[in-house]
Scaffold this motif. Structure first.
Motif, PDB file in Angstrom:
ATOM      1  N   THR A  20       0.849  -1.184   0.000  1.00  0.00           N
ATOM      2  CA  THR A  20       0.000   0.000   0.000  1.00  0.00           C
ATOM      3  C   THR A  20       0.891   1.243   0.000  1.00  0.00           C
ATOM      4  O   THR A  20       2.106   1.151   0.141  1.00  0.00           O
ATOM      5  N   ASN A  21       0.257   2.393  -0.155  1.00  0.00           N
ATOM      6  CA  ASN A  21       0.961   3.673  -0.144  1.00  0.00           C
ATOM      7  C   ASN A  21       2.051   3.755  -1.209  1.00  0.00           C
ATOM      8  O   ASN A  21       3.130   4.275  -0.970  1.00  0.00           O
ATOM      9  N   THR A  22       1.764   3.228  -2.372  1.00  0.00           N
ATOM     10  CA  THR A  22       2.721   3.319  -3.468  1.00  0.00           C
ATOM     11  C   THR A  22       2.706   4.723  -4.055  1.00  0.00           C
ATOM     12  O   THR A  22       1.795   5.506  -3.789  1.00  0.00           O
ATOM     13  N   LYS A  23       3.693   5.012  -4.849  1.00  0.00           N
ATOM     14  CA  LYS A  23       3.805   6.338  -5.445  1.00  0.00           C
ATOM     15  C   LYS A  23       2.592   6.694  -6.311  1.00  0.00           C
ATOM     16  O   LYS A  23       2.055   7.795  -6.164  1.00  0.00           O
ATOM     17  N   PRO A  24       2.135   5.820  -7.213  1.00  0.00           N
ATOM     18  CA  PRO A  24       0.934   6.176  -7.995  1.00  0.00           C
ATOM     19  C   PRO A  24      -0.270   6.435  -7.101  1.00  0.00           C
ATOM     20  O   PRO A  24      -1.059   7.340  -7.346  1.00  0.00           O
ATOM     21  N   GLU A  25      -0.391   5.641  -6.038  1.00  0.00           N
ATOM     22  CA  GLU A  25      -1.517   5.843  -5.126  1.00  0.00           C
ATOM     23  C   GLU A  25      -1.422   7.211  -4.458  1.00  0.00           C
ATOM     24  O   GLU A  25      -2.428   7.916  -4.330  1.00  0.00           O
ATOM     25  N   MET A  26      -0.248   7.587  -4.036  1.00  0.00           N
ATOM     26  CA  MET A  26      -0.085   8.894  -3.399  1.00  0.00           C
ATOM     27  C   MET A  26      -0.436  10.012  -4.381  1.00  0.00           C
ATOM     28  O   MET A  26      -1.042  11.007  -3.997  1.00  0.00           O
ATOM     29  N   PRO A  50     -10.131  -1.412  -0.612  1.00  0.00           N
ATOM     30  CA  PRO A  50      -9.920  -0.398  -1.647  1.00  0.00           C
ATOM     31  C   PRO A  50      -9.001   0.729  -1.163  1.00  0.00           C
ATOM     32  O   PRO A  50      -9.038   1.107   0.005  1.00  0.00           O
ATOM     33  N   ASP A  51      -8.189   1.255  -2.093  1.00  0.00           N
ATOM     34  CA  ASP A  51      -7.216   2.278  -1.723  1.00  0.00           C
ATOM     35  C   ASP A  51      -7.901   3.547  -1.221  1.00  0.00           C
ATOM     36  O   ASP A  51      -7.497   4.116  -0.214  1.00  0.00           O
ATOM     37  N   LEU A  52      -8.930   3.994  -1.936  1.00  0.00           N
ATOM     38  CA  LEU A  52      -9.675   5.189  -1.516  1.00  0.00           C
ATOM     39  C   LEU A  52     -11.163   4.841  -1.448  1.00  0.00           C
ATOM     40  O   LEU A  52     -11.703   4.234  -2.380  1.00  0.00           O
ATOM     41  N   VAL A  53     -11.787   5.233  -0.362  1.00  0.00           N
ATOM     42  CA  VAL A  53     -13.200   4.910  -0.152  1.00  0.00           C
ATOM     43  C   VAL A  53     -13.982   6.206   0.070  1.00  0.00           C
ATOM     44  O   VAL A  53     -13.582   7.054   0.869  1.00  0.00           O
ATOM     45  N   GLY A  65      -0.940  -0.940 -10.016  1.00  0.00           N
ATOM     46  CA  GLY A  65       0.290  -1.033 -10.797  1.00  0.00           C
ATOM     47  C   GLY A  65       0.039  -1.942 -11.988  1.00  0.00           C
ATOM     48  O   GLY A  65      -0.568  -3.005 -11.848  1.00  0.00           O
ATOM     49  N   CYS A  66       0.491  -1.522 -13.177  1.00  0.00           N
ATOM     50  CA  CYS A  66       0.176  -2.263 -14.407  1.00  0.00           C
ATOM     51  C   CYS A  66       0.738  -3.682 -14.364  1.00  0.00           C
ATOM     52  O   CYS A  66       0.065  -4.635 -14.739  1.00  0.00           O
ATOM     53  N   PHE A  67       1.962  -3.814 -13.891  1.00  0.00           N
ATOM     54  CA  PHE A  67       2.599  -5.130 -13.866  1.00  0.00           C
ATOM     55  C   PHE A  67       1.866  -6.078 -12.922  1.00  0.00           C
ATOM     56  O   PHE A  67       1.475  -7.180 -13.294  1.00  0.00           O
ATOM     57  N   GLY A 109     -23.262  -3.200  -3.257  1.00  0.00           N
ATOM     58  CA  GLY A 109     -23.797  -1.908  -3.658  1.00  0.00           C
ATOM     59  C   GLY A 109     -22.746  -0.831  -3.854  1.00  0.00           C
ATOM     60  O   GLY A 109     -23.078   0.353  -3.946  1.00  0.00           O
ATOM     61  N   TRP A 110     -21.481  -1.230  -3.882  1.00  0.00           N
ATOM     62  CA  TRP A 110     -20.411  -0.259  -4.090  1.00  0.00           C
ATOM     63  C   TRP A 110     -19.972  -0.296  -5.546  1.00  0.00           C
ATOM     64  O   TRP A 110     -19.959  -1.340  -6.180  1.00  0.00           O
ATOM     65  N   ILE A 111     -19.588   0.889  -6.054  1.00  0.00           N
ATOM     66  CA  ILE A 111     -19.075   0.950  -7.418  1.00  0.00           C
ATOM     67  C   ILE A 111     -17.576   1.212  -7.363  1.00  0.00           C
ATOM     68  O   ILE A 111     -17.114   2.092  -6.636  1.00  0.00           O
ATOM     69  N   GLY A 112     -16.840   0.434  -8.110  1.00  0.00           N
ATOM     70  CA  GLY A 112     -15.385   0.550  -8.102  1.00  0.00           C
ATOM     71  C   GLY A 112     -14.845   1.164  -9.382  1.00  0.00           C
ATOM     72  O   GLY A 112     -15.421   1.018 -10.456  1.00  0.00           O
ATOM     73  N   PHE A 113     -13.751   1.850  -9.257  1.00  0.00           N
ATOM     74  CA  PHE A 113     -13.079   2.485 -10.396  1.00  0.00           C
ATOM     75  C   PHE A 113     -11.590   2.206 -10.259  1.00  0.00           C
ATOM     76  O   PHE A 113     -11.039   2.318  -9.170  1.00  0.00           O
ATOM     77  N   VAL A 114     -10.957   1.813 -11.360  1.00  0.00           N
ATOM     78  CA  VAL A 114      -9.527   1.507 -11.306  1.00  0.00           C
ATOM     79  C   VAL A 114      -8.731   2.571 -12.050  1.00  0.00           C
ATOM     80  O   VAL A 114      -9.023   2.880 -13.201  1.00  0.00           O
ATOM     81  N   VAL A 115      -7.760   3.140 -11.365  1.00  0.00           N
ATOM     82  CA  VAL A 115      -6.790   4.009 -12.028  1.00  0.00           C
ATOM     83  C   VAL A 115      -5.530   3.179 -12.268  1.00  0.00           C
ATOM     84  O   VAL A 115      -5.001   2.569 -11.339  1.00  0.00           O
ATOM     85  N   TRP A 116      -5.084   3.132 -13.510  1.00  0.00           N
ATOM     86  CA  TRP A 116      -3.868   2.386 -13.833  1.00  0.00           C
ATOM     87  C   TRP A 116      -2.656   3.298 -13.775  1.00  0.00           C
ATOM     88  O   TRP A 116      -2.720   4.452 -14.176  1.00  0.00           O
ATOM     89  N   GLU A 117      -1.599   2.696 -13.283  1.00  0.00           N
ATOM     90  CA  GLU A 117      -0.333   3.421 -13.131  1.00  0.00           C
ATOM     91  C   GLU A 117       0.066   4.166 -14.418  1.00  0.00           C
ATOM     92  O   GLU A 117       0.461   5.331 -14.370  1.00  0.00           O
ATOM     93  N   CYS A 118      -0.074   3.494 -15.576  1.00  0.00           N
ATOM     94  CA  CYS A 118       0.386   4.110 -16.831  1.00  0.00           C
ATOM     95  C   CYS A 118      -0.477   5.321 -17.190  1.00  0.00           C
ATOM     96  O   CYS A 118      -0.017   6.216 -17.879  1.00  0.00           O
TER      97      CYS A 118
END
Ligand SMILES: [Zn+2]
Length: 141
Positions: A20-26, A50-53, A65-67, A109-118
């Protein structure tokens, strides 16, 4: 002299790095906070932690992270040339788990969204997509 590691040791070390707390997440946290959004972090009670709720919106954001998460981009399709079998198995298990967690969230009932590192190469576009997602009634981004 650099310490020599066996392939198995090196794979184990690399596997540990995912956290957790990776650079892209920050970067995502900073941009959303700057845009006035408030959120909780790594909610243990939800599938996939989830990283952000965003509790009042019943929405969550993952920063992947893409990899590690097998994105469809070139970085996500790479498999290290040593210990290929180990990696192939590990990475496809990661991917399956991600899918399961999004399903689990949807069932609650939660909706998720993914942000990719790239995608963070274009932070403005990421922020626009996140705003659309967070502000829409049904989570359509
Ligand atoms: Zn990617």
């Amino acid at each position: 002299m650099p310490e020599r590691l066996t392939t198995a040791q090196r794979s184990a070390n690399m596997a540990k790095i995912r956290s957790t707390n990776t650079k892209p997440e920050m970067a995502v946290r900073r941009m959303l906070h700057g845009a006035g959004f408030r959120y909780r972090l790594h909610d243990q009670r939800l599938p996939g932690k989830p990283d952000l709720v965003f509790p009042s919106r019943k929405k969550v954001v993952f920063v992947h992270g893409c990899f590690w998460h097998r994105h469809s981009c070139p970085a996500g399709q790479k498999v290290p040339s040593t210990n290929r079998e180990f990696w192939q198995k590990k990475l496809s298990l990661n991917h399956e788990r991600d899918t399961r967690q999004l399903d689990g969230l949807a069932q609650l009932g939660w909706i998720g969204f993914v942000v990719w590192e790239c995608e963070l190469k274009d932070p403005d576009e990421v922020l626009r997509a996140l705003k659309r997602f967070l502000n829409s009634a049904d989570g359509d981004a």
